[in-house]
Motif scaffolding. Structure first.
Motif, short mmCIF file in Angstrom:
data_model
loop_
_atom_site.label_atom_id
_atom_site.label_comp_id
_atom_site.label_asym_id
_atom_site.label_seq_id
_atom_site.Cartn_x
_atom_site.Cartn_y
_atom_site.Cartn_z
N ALA A 48 0.83 -1.20 0.00
CA ALA A 48 0.00 0.00 0.00
C ALA A 48 0.87 1.25 0.00
O ALA A 48 0.47 2.28 -0.56
CB ALA A 48 -0.94 0.00 1.21
N LEU A 49 2.06 1.19 0.60
CA LEU A 49 2.94 2.36 0.61
C LEU A 49 3.44 2.70 -0.79
O LEU A 49 3.52 3.88 -1.15
CB LEU A 49 4.12 2.14 1.56
CG LEU A 49 3.75 2.13 3.04
CD1 LEU A 49 4.97 1.76 3.88
CD2 LEU A 49 3.18 3.46 3.47
N ALA A 50 3.77 1.69 -1.57
CA ALA A 50 4.23 1.94 -2.95
C ALA A 50 3.09 2.52 -3.78
O ALA A 50 3.29 3.46 -4.55
CB ALA A 50 4.76 0.66 -3.58
N VAL A 51 1.89 1.98 -3.62
CA VAL A 51 0.74 2.48 -4.37
C VAL A 51 0.38 3.88 -3.89
O VAL A 51 0.03 4.75 -4.69
CB VAL A 51 -0.46 1.51 -4.27
CG1 VAL A 51 -1.67 2.03 -5.01
CG2 VAL A 51 -0.06 0.13 -4.80
N TRP A 52 0.49 4.12 -2.59
CA TRP A 52 0.24 5.45 -2.04
C TRP A 52 1.22 6.47 -2.64
O TRP A 52 0.83 7.58 -2.98
CB TRP A 52 0.35 5.42 -0.52
CG TRP A 52 0.28 6.76 0.12
CD1 TRP A 52 -0.83 7.53 0.28
CD2 TRP A 52 1.36 7.49 0.70
NE1 TRP A 52 -0.51 8.71 0.93
CE2 TRP A 52 0.83 8.70 1.20
CE3 TRP A 52 2.72 7.24 0.86
CZ2 TRP A 52 1.61 9.64 1.84
CZ3 TRP A 52 3.50 8.18 1.50
CH2 TRP A 52 2.94 9.36 1.98
N GLN A 53 2.48 6.08 -2.77
CA GLN A 53 3.47 6.99 -3.36
C GLN A 53 3.10 7.32 -4.81
O GLN A 53 3.22 8.47 -5.23
CB GLN A 53 4.86 6.40 -3.29
CG GLN A 53 5.91 7.39 -3.74
CD GLN A 53 7.31 6.85 -3.62
OE1 GLN A 53 7.51 5.65 -3.64
NE2 GLN A 53 8.27 7.74 -3.53
N GLN A 54 2.61 6.34 -5.55
CA GLN A 54 2.15 6.60 -6.92
C GLN A 54 0.96 7.56 -6.90
O GLN A 54 0.87 8.45 -7.74
CB GLN A 54 1.79 5.28 -7.61
CG GLN A 54 2.97 4.39 -7.86
CD GLN A 54 2.57 2.98 -8.27
OE1 GLN A 54 1.39 2.64 -8.33
NE2 GLN A 54 3.56 2.16 -8.56
N TRP A 55 0.05 7.35 -5.95
CA TRP A 55 -1.08 8.27 -5.84
C TRP A 55 -0.59 9.68 -5.52
O TRP A 55 -1.10 10.66 -6.09
CB TRP A 55 -2.07 7.79 -4.77
CG TRP A 55 -3.15 8.81 -4.58
CD1 TRP A 55 -4.27 8.98 -5.35
CD2 TRP A 55 -3.15 9.88 -3.63
NE1 TRP A 55 -4.97 10.08 -4.91
CE2 TRP A 55 -4.30 10.66 -3.87
CE3 TRP A 55 -2.29 10.27 -2.61
CZ2 TRP A 55 -4.63 11.77 -3.11
CZ3 TRP A 55 -2.61 11.39 -1.86
CH2 TRP A 55 -3.77 12.12 -2.11
N CYS A 56 0.37 9.82 -4.59
CA CYS A 56 0.91 11.15 -4.24
C CYS A 56 1.44 11.85 -5.48
O CYS A 56 1.22 13.05 -5.67
CB CYS A 56 2.01 11.02 -3.19
SG CYS A 56 1.42 10.70 -1.52
N SER A 57 2.14 11.11 -6.31
CA SER A 57 2.68 11.68 -7.54
C SER A 57 1.55 12.13 -8.47
O SER A 57 1.60 13.23 -9.04
CB SER A 57 3.57 10.65 -8.23
OG SER A 57 4.06 11.15 -9.44
#
Length: 189
Positions: A48-57
């Motif tokens: 979820a952290l990797a996907v969250w980082q993609q969402w932040c971008s």
């Protein structure tokens, strides 16, 4: 055509105290203006952290696209321009609207991917909650219910996570003791 019926009002890129706290606590962005890479072991621990980082971008790109579109809209519709400049400004504005729409679709897709990704840690769950509050909160300092309460939950989760990580580090770094003789405690090698 003085106002766009397609414009979005997003809150500012730096989103006040909650994002400062999240940024300081989650392994990510210092002020939402730049996104740092998460340590790969942290992402491997919780997808979820990797996907969250993609969402932040994607959110950052949408925020920038919306700001650009709004600036062009103000410039285009706030002054009387000669026809040639009006046409050029109108093309730039139309391009900005299209870019904003593409960024919005990308952000929606990234958010949906985040909602579908199960969190495997408190940090991962907090990251998902952060995305939800960022996406739908009317303003970063809204005092209307439930926003202060949600910000409080995020702060609590981050404090719990930070405390549990610190506690785990202390347990791992503390020397193990084994008595050699009654009353004597010596560190085990």
């Amino acid at each position: 055509m003085a106002d766009s019926d397609n414009s979005r009002t997003l809150s500012t890129v730096t989103r006040g105290e909650i994002l400062s706290f999240v940024a300081a606590s989650l392994p990510t962005i210092p002020d939402f203006a730049t996104t740092k890479a998460l340590p790969s072991d942290r992402c491997n621990d919780d997808p979820a952290l990797a996907v969250w980082q993609q969402w932040c971008s994607a959110w950052q790109h949408l925020s920038e696209s919306s700001l650009r579109q709004q600036q062009l809209e103000r410039a285009l519709f706030s002054a009387v321009l000669p026809p040639l400049e009006q046409a050029a400004g109108s093309r730039a504005y139309d391009d900005a609207l299209e870019a904003e729409d593409r960024a919005s679709v990308a952000e929606d897709e990234a958010a949906e991917a985040l909602w579908r990704t199960p969190a495997q840690s408190i940090t991962g769950a907090t990251a998902k909650l952060h995305a939800a509050i960022t996406k739908w909160q009317p303003s970063p300092t809204s005092e209307e219910d439930p926003w202060p309460q949600i910000r409080s939950v995020i702060a609590d989760l981050l404090k719990i996570d930070i405390a549990s990580v610190a506690s785990a580090r202390n347990r791992l770094s503390a020397p193990e003791f084994q008595p050699e003789s009654p009353g004597m405690v010596q560190p085990r090698a």
